[in-house]
Design an enzyme around this catalytic site. Structure first.
Site, PDB file in Angstrom:
ATOM      1  N   LEU A 264       0.860  -1.179   0.000  1.00  9.69           N
ATOM      2  CA  LEU A 264       0.000   0.000   0.000  1.00  9.69           C
ATOM      3  C   LEU A 264       0.896   1.228   0.000  1.00  9.69           C
ATOM      4  CD1 LEU A 264      -3.165   0.637   2.142  1.00  9.69           C
ATOM      5  CD2 LEU A 264      -1.376   2.381   1.993  1.00  9.69           C
TER       6      LEU A 264
ATOM      7  N   SER B 275       0.947  11.711  -8.081  1.00  9.98           N
ATOM      8  CA  SER B 275       2.023  12.382  -8.820  1.00  9.98           C
ATOM      9  C   SER B 275       3.354  12.109  -8.140  1.00  9.98           C
ATOM     10  CB  SER B 275       1.769  13.896  -8.878  1.00  9.98           C
ATOM     11  OG  SER B 275       1.797  14.458  -7.579  1.00  9.98           O
ATOM     12  N   GLY B 276       4.421  12.583  -8.757  1.00 15.30           N
ATOM     13  CA  GLY B 276       5.731  12.613  -8.131  1.00 15.30           C
ATOM     14  C   GLY B 276       6.288  11.270  -7.716  1.00 15.30           C
TER      15      GLY B 276
ATOM     16  N   GLY C 259       5.439   9.242  -5.326  1.00 12.72           N
ATOM     17  CA  GLY C 259       4.452   8.193  -5.069  1.00 12.72           C
ATOM     18  C   GLY C 259       4.013   7.493  -6.334  1.00 12.72           C
TER      19      GLY C 259
ATOM     20  N   SER D 153      12.631  13.241   4.110  1.00 17.22           N
ATOM     21  CA  SER D 153      13.271  14.284   3.318  1.00 17.22           C
ATOM     22  C   SER D 153      14.607  14.588   3.962  1.00 17.22           C
ATOM     23  CB  SER D 153      12.405  15.549   3.322  1.00 17.22           C
ATOM     24  OG  SER D 153      13.100  16.666   2.811  1.00 17.22           O
TER      25      SER D 153
ATOM     26  N   TYR E 205       7.320  22.351   7.779  1.00 15.04           N
ATOM     27  CA  TYR E 205       7.622  21.138   7.026  1.00 15.04           C
ATOM     28  C   TYR E 205       8.760  20.360   7.676  1.00 15.04           C
ATOM     29  CZ  TYR E 205       9.032  18.165   3.110  1.00 15.04           C
ATOM     30  OH  TYR E 205       9.376  17.089   2.321  1.00 15.04           O
TER      31      TYR E 205
END
Length: 283
Positions: free
Chosen positions: A8, A14-15, A17, A141, A154
């Site tokens: 899953l 997009s990107g 994923g 990240s 973030y």
């Protein structure tokens, strides 16, 4: 794999994923590709079709900020496929600004998507990963290692995810679940575009921080000119899914490895502060 395993993946419209979903399907996995709005699945299914793996990709609606949505989706997936061998926490959102100007709302919203959403998906899928002795992979990240100007919310969320997963990893290992965080650097994907940043508006509203924000935006736009493609950043995710003994922490490029290494060797914080100060024109 004689019997296809099921993974899953969140945030697949997009990107990274999207690329991870196609890459995992090409590697033989049955992919449950989730997104908040399945009406945005056309690019994913077009890419899966071009790769000849559309039959292995199944789109499901999932809003990671809605616990009821997470619970319902996990129940549907495990009922339909009979197993869950891996989860890739990828859904995320960014915000640019500083808290004095932007206020608390963007901070709370960013934490909901990037941190609490990851925790909720993890909580509800762990019983199934225990049963399969599976993999829990989370896209963080380099911003989860190095705090970056005007990315307070973030980076705070990504730092929190890294701490959560680093703490969970040895506990999960006792029940056979391997935990990995994947740290991309700059990625040329819809992630940046999806923030719909109005730079002149942001600078105009930044008050005393306007010169620093202009310097940061200029530096950041130049850095994204040398960004990885989504497919390059997603490849390590598929590698981790396939590896017999995946590491806890993986960077997606040599630049990301060097960037993270600078922080991990910077015991008093001086080197990172000197580096990021240059980004905002500080002396």
């Amino acid at each position: 794999m004689a019997t296809p395993k099921t993974v899953l993946i969140t945030g697949t419209s997009s990107g990274i994923g999207l690329a991870a979903a196609v890459g995992a399907a090409r590697a033989g996995w049955t992919v449950v590709a989730t997104m908040r709005d399945p009406a945005k699945a056309d690019p994913l299914m077009a890419a899966a079709g071009a790769a000849g793996v559309a039959g292995r990709v199944h789109v499901e609606r999932l809003d990671v900020t809605d616990p009821a949505s997470v619970e319902a989706t996990v129940a549907r997936v495990t009922a339909a496929h009979g197993r869950l061998d891996a989860v890739v926490n990828n859904a995320g959102a960014g915000v640019v600004g500083t808290v004095e100007v932007a206020g608390m709302a963007p901070v709370r919203e960013t934490m909901e998507v990037n941190y609490f959403g990851v925790v909720e998906v993890t909580r509800l899928t762990m019983p199934h990963l225990r049963a399969s002795r599976g993999r829990l992979v989370t896209v963080t990240s380099v911003g989860g290692v190095v705090g970056q100007p005007f990315n307070e919310a973030y980076c705070a969320a990504k730092f929190a995810v890294e701490g959560f997963m680093e703490s969970l990893a040895p506990v999960a290992a006792t029940v056979g679940v391997r935990v990995t965080v994947v740290e991309p650097g700059a990625v040329a994907s819809e992630f940046v575009a999806s923030q719909r940043l109005d730079i002149p508006m942001l600078v105009g509203a930044a008050g005393p921080y306007a010169p620093a924000l202009e310097a940061y935006v200029d530096r950041t736009l130049k850095s994204f000119g040398h960004a990885q493609r989504s497919e390059e950043a997603a490849a390590p995710i598929v590698d981790v899914l396939q590896a017999a003994a995946p590491p806890f922490r993986v960077q997606t490029s040599e630049w990301a490895r060097e960037f993270a290494a600078a922080k991990l060797a910077d015991l008093n914080g001086a080197a990172v502060q000197a580096m990021t100060a240059q980004w905002v024109g500080a002396s």
